[in-house]
Write a protein that holds these residues in place. Structure first.
Motif, PDB file in Angstrom:
ATOM      1  N   VAL A 144      17.226  -5.278 -10.513  1.00  0.00           N
ATOM      2  CA  VAL A 144      16.662  -5.308  -9.163  1.00  0.00           C
ATOM      3  C   VAL A 144      15.919  -4.004  -8.879  1.00  0.00           C
ATOM      4  CG1 VAL A 144      17.191  -5.493  -6.697  1.00  0.00           C
ATOM      5  CG2 VAL A 144      18.426  -6.915  -8.347  1.00  0.00           C
ATOM      6  N   ALA A 145      16.492  -2.887  -9.313  1.00  0.00           N
ATOM      7  CA  ALA A 145      15.833  -1.593  -9.117  1.00  0.00           C
ATOM      8  C   ALA A 145      14.465  -1.573  -9.805  1.00  0.00           C
ATOM      9  CB  ALA A 145      16.719  -0.477  -9.661  1.00  0.00           C
ATOM     10  N   ARG A 146      14.392  -2.074 -11.023  1.00  0.00           N
ATOM     11  CA  ARG A 146      13.106  -2.098 -11.730  1.00  0.00           C
ATOM     12  C   ARG A 146      12.103  -3.003 -11.016  1.00  0.00           C
ATOM     13  NH1 ARG A 146      16.614  -1.857 -16.309  1.00  0.00           N
ATOM     14  NH2 ARG A 146      16.649  -4.131 -16.502  1.00  0.00           N
ATOM     15  N   GLU A 147      12.584  -4.125 -10.501  1.00  0.00           N
ATOM     16  CA  GLU A 147      11.702  -5.059  -9.799  1.00  0.00           C
ATOM     17  C   GLU A 147      11.098  -4.431  -8.543  1.00  0.00           C
ATOM     18  OE1 GLU A 147      14.351  -8.261  -9.021  1.00  0.00           O
ATOM     19  OE2 GLU A 147      14.424  -8.943 -11.115  1.00  0.00           O
ATOM     20  N   ARG A 148      11.810  -3.485  -7.932  1.00  0.00           N
ATOM     21  CA  ARG A 148      11.380  -2.923  -6.648  1.00  0.00           C
ATOM     22  C   ARG A 148      10.882  -1.485  -6.758  1.00  0.00           C
ATOM     23  NH1 ARG A 148      15.344  -5.555  -2.032  1.00  0.00           N
ATOM     24  NH2 ARG A 148      15.449  -7.643  -2.955  1.00  0.00           N
ATOM     25  N   ALA A 149      10.760  -0.989  -7.964  1.00  0.00           N
ATOM     26  CA  ALA A 149      10.423   0.426  -8.157  1.00  0.00           C
ATOM     27  C   ALA A 149       9.102   0.816  -7.502  1.00  0.00           C
ATOM     28  CB  ALA A 149      10.385   0.751  -9.648  1.00  0.00           C
ATOM     29  N   ALA A 150       8.135  -0.087  -7.478  1.00  0.00           N
ATOM     30  CA  ALA A 150       6.827   0.245  -6.919  1.00  0.00           C
ATOM     31  C   ALA A 150       6.866   0.457  -5.405  1.00  0.00           C
ATOM     32  CB  ALA A 150       5.829  -0.861  -7.258  1.00  0.00           C
ATOM     33  N   LEU A 151       7.951   0.094  -4.766  1.00  0.00           N
ATOM     34  CA  LEU A 151       8.056   0.194  -3.304  1.00  0.00           C
ATOM     35  C   LEU A 151       8.552   1.549  -2.832  1.00  0.00           C
ATOM     36  CD1 LEU A 151       9.681  -3.308  -2.697  1.00  0.00           C
ATOM     37  CD2 LEU A 151       7.265  -2.702  -2.464  1.00  0.00           C
ATOM     38  N   VAL A 152       9.002   2.408  -3.733  1.00  0.00           N
ATOM     39  CA  VAL A 152       9.546   3.715  -3.356  1.00  0.00           C
ATOM     40  C   VAL A 152       8.481   4.527  -2.626  1.00  0.00           C
ATOM     41  CG1 VAL A 152      10.427   5.905  -4.224  1.00  0.00           C
ATOM     42  CG2 VAL A 152      11.191   3.762  -5.268  1.00  0.00           C
ATOM     43  N   GLY A 153       8.887   5.158  -1.515  1.00  0.00           N
ATOM     44  CA  GLY A 153       7.961   6.020  -0.793  1.00  0.00           C
ATOM     45  C   GLY A 153       8.285   6.082   0.684  1.00  0.00           C
ATOM     46  N   ASP A 154       7.668   7.030   1.364  1.00  0.00           N
ATOM     47  CA  ASP A 154       7.954   7.243   2.780  1.00  0.00           C
ATOM     48  C   ASP A 154       7.605   6.037   3.637  1.00  0.00           C
ATOM     49  OD1 ASP A 154       8.853   9.768   2.152  1.00  0.00           O
ATOM     50  OD2 ASP A 154       6.960  10.756   2.671  1.00  0.00           O
ATOM     51  N   ASN A 155       6.624   5.255   3.208  1.00  0.00           N
ATOM     52  CA  ASN A 155       6.259   4.084   3.988  1.00  0.00           C
ATOM     53  C   ASN A 155       7.416   3.094   4.074  1.00  0.00           C
ATOM     54  OD1 ASN A 155       4.246   2.382   5.398  1.00  0.00           O
ATOM     55  ND2 ASN A 155       4.547   1.034   3.644  1.00  0.00           N
ATOM     56  N   LEU A 156       8.205   2.993   3.004  1.00  0.00           N
ATOM     57  CA  LEU A 156       9.347   2.082   3.032  1.00  0.00           C
ATOM     58  C   LEU A 156      10.354   2.533   4.080  1.00  0.00           C
ATOM     59  CD1 LEU A 156      10.404  -0.470   1.650  1.00  0.00           C
ATOM     60  CD2 LEU A 156      11.688   0.992   0.098  1.00  0.00           C
ATOM     61  N   SER A 157      10.575   3.837   4.185  1.00  0.00           N
ATOM     62  CA  SER A 157      11.467   4.357   5.214  1.00  0.00           C
ATOM     63  C   SER A 157      10.934   4.036   6.605  1.00  0.00           C
ATOM     64  CB  SER A 157      11.632   5.868   5.050  1.00  0.00           C
ATOM     65  OG  SER A 157      12.475   6.396   6.055  1.00  0.00           O
ATOM     66  N   THR A 158       9.627   4.175   6.811  1.00  0.00           N
ATOM     67  CA  THR A 158       9.021   3.856   8.107  1.00  0.00           C
ATOM     68  C   THR A 158       9.226   2.395   8.454  1.00  0.00           C
ATOM     69  OG1 THR A 158       7.356   5.589   7.817  1.00  0.00           O
ATOM     70  CG2 THR A 158       6.862   3.839   9.405  1.00  0.00           C
ATOM     71  N   ILE A 159       9.036   1.517   7.477  1.00  0.00           N
ATOM     72  CA  ILE A 159       9.238   0.089   7.709  1.00  0.00           C
ATOM     73  C   ILE A 159      10.695  -0.201   8.052  1.00  0.00           C
ATOM     74  CG2 ILE A 159       9.238  -2.176   6.582  1.00  0.00           C
ATOM     75  CD1 ILE A 159       6.751  -1.220   5.034  1.00  0.00           C
ATOM     76  N   LYS A 160      11.618   0.426   7.335  1.00  0.00           N
ATOM     77  CA  LYS A 160      13.039   0.206   7.609  1.00  0.00           C
ATOM     78  C   LYS A 160      13.407   0.661   9.015  1.00  0.00           C
ATOM     79  CE  LYS A 160      14.697   0.626   2.821  1.00  0.00           C
ATOM     80  NZ  LYS A 160      15.581   1.379   1.910  1.00  0.00           N
ATOM     81  N   ARG A 161      12.863   1.786   9.453  1.00  0.00           N
ATOM     82  CA  ARG A 161      13.163   2.276  10.801  1.00  0.00           C
ATOM     83  C   ARG A 161      12.668   1.298  11.857  1.00  0.00           C
ATOM     84  NH1 ARG A 161      15.047   7.448  11.095  1.00  0.00           N
ATOM     85  NH2 ARG A 161      15.008   8.609   9.115  1.00  0.00           N
ATOM     86  N   GLY A 162      11.492   0.728  11.639  1.00  0.00           N
ATOM     87  CA  GLY A 162      10.990  -0.262  12.581  1.00  0.00           C
ATOM     88  C   GLY A 162      11.812  -1.535  12.561  1.00  0.00           C
ATOM     89  N   LEU A 163      12.177  -1.982  11.379  1.00  0.00           N
ATOM     90  CA  LEU A 163      12.973  -3.198  11.230  1.00  0.00           C
ATOM     91  C   LEU A 163      14.339  -3.062  11.878  1.00  0.00           C
ATOM     92  CD1 LEU A 163      13.452  -5.983   9.828  1.00  0.00           C
ATOM     93  CD2 LEU A 163      14.213  -4.699   7.817  1.00  0.00           C
ATOM     94  N   ARG A 164      14.915  -1.856  11.787  1.00  0.00           N
ATOM     95  CA  ARG A 164      16.312  -1.658  12.176  1.00  0.00           C
ATOM     96  C   ARG A 164      16.464  -0.767  13.407  1.00  0.00           C
ATOM     97  NH1 ARG A 164      17.511  -0.798   5.707  1.00  0.00           N
ATOM     98  NH2 ARG A 164      17.453  -3.029   5.227  1.00  0.00           N
ATOM     99  N   LEU A 165      15.412  -0.658  14.213  1.00  0.00           N
ATOM    100  CA  LEU A 165      15.427   0.283  15.326  1.00  0.00           C
ATOM    101  C   LEU A 165      16.605   0.087  16.275  1.00  0.00           C
ATOM    102  CD1 LEU A 165      14.096   2.630  16.806  1.00  0.00           C
ATOM    103  CD2 LEU A 165      12.605   0.969  17.947  1.00  0.00           C
ATOM    104  N   PRO A 166      16.892  -1.117  16.772  1.00  0.00           N
ATOM    105  CA  PRO A 166      18.051  -1.260  17.677  1.00  0.00           C
ATOM    106  C   PRO A 166      19.368  -0.853  17.021  1.00  0.00           C
ATOM    107  CG  PRO A 166      16.615  -3.177  17.832  1.00  0.00           C
ATOM    108  CD  PRO A 166      16.146  -2.387  16.643  1.00  0.00           C
ATOM    109  N   LEU A 167      19.528  -1.199  15.745  1.00  0.00           N
ATOM    110  CA  LEU A 167      20.736  -0.814  15.010  1.00  0.00           C
ATOM    111  C   LEU A 167      20.834   0.703  14.920  1.00  0.00           C
ATOM    112  CD1 LEU A 167      23.172  -1.062  13.125  1.00  0.00           C
ATOM    113  CD2 LEU A 167      21.580  -1.628  11.269  1.00  0.00           C
TER     114      LEU A 167
END
Length: 231
Positions: free
Chosen positions: A195-218
């Protein structure tokens, strides 16, 4: 104490002690203060490696959660202690990398919630339970913890898990949607690495930004200080 292995495919954070099945000083990988400090530091090191993150452990336990001995001896410090745990959850939930939990054994209470912070969860099928035992132990959930569980599981599963303290084996956890896959013990790390290899290209600050938006109320709930009145 926890340790980190960085490979070509991933940064692998192990919650136990290197070279042994069980850490003699903390065999259940409970959230002792020094343990929390070490895990936080290793997460920073893992993120700096700019690779997907795998969180696992060795031996019988993934993590048995809160350090009950510390709580018993430091009841007045409990709100601050819980807030420290909340910040660990925030750190994992907003990681600038895909996070895969390889749940190798028992994940109870706070340890089960740590697994829920991962983006993808693989659990051992033959041994070990996922459980939220707070109801059986006459313990409340904090606002942040309840929000974490509610947003990472279906309402039906969260209601059962929180109100009955059910113990889910790997296959049951998969059927309930708690984990994404249930695999034999000898395949758990291999599958997490795939799974890590499948998602390796997604690493980066943008992923953190997306997660913060997705999980803002949490995240807002987890960042809310625990009131003494809860306890």
């Amino acid at each position: 104490m926890p340790y980190l292995n960085v490979t070509d495919d991933a940064a692998e954070l192990f919650l136990g002690a290197e070279g042994v099945e069980l850490d003699e000083s903390n065999p259940e990988n409970r959230f002792a203060l020094a343990w929390l400090d070490q895990v936080t530091a290793l997460l920073d090191e893992a993120f700096a490696a700019r690779k997907p993150l795998i969180v696992s452990a060795t031996g019988k336990f993934f993590s048995n959660g809160l350090d009950t001995d510390y709580i018993a001896a430091n009841a007045g410090d409990l709100p601050g202690y819980l807030d420290t745990i909340h910040q660990l959850y925030v750190k994992v939930l907003t990681a600038p990398a895909p996070v895969i939990a390889a749940v190798n054994g028992h994940a109870f209470g706070g340890g089960a919630m740590l697994a829920l912070c991962a983006d993808y969860r693989v659990m051992r099928s033959d041994r070990g339970f996922f459980s939220l035992p707070e109801a059986a132990l006459n313990m409340p959930f904090t606002r942040g913890m309840a929000s974490l569980i509610r947003t990472r599981m279906s309402d039906t599963t969260a209601t059962e898990a929180m109100l009955t303290s059910r113990r889910y084996g790997g296959d049951d956890a998969r059927a309930a949607g708690i984990v994404d896959e249930s695999v034999p013990a000898d395949a758990i790390l291999g599958r997490a690495r795939e799974v890590a290899r499948e998602r390796a290209a997604l690493v980066g600050d943008n992923l953190s930004t997306i997660k913060r938006g997705l999980r803002l109320p949490l995240l807002e709930d987890l960042n809310t200080a625990t009131p003494v009145t809860l306890l």
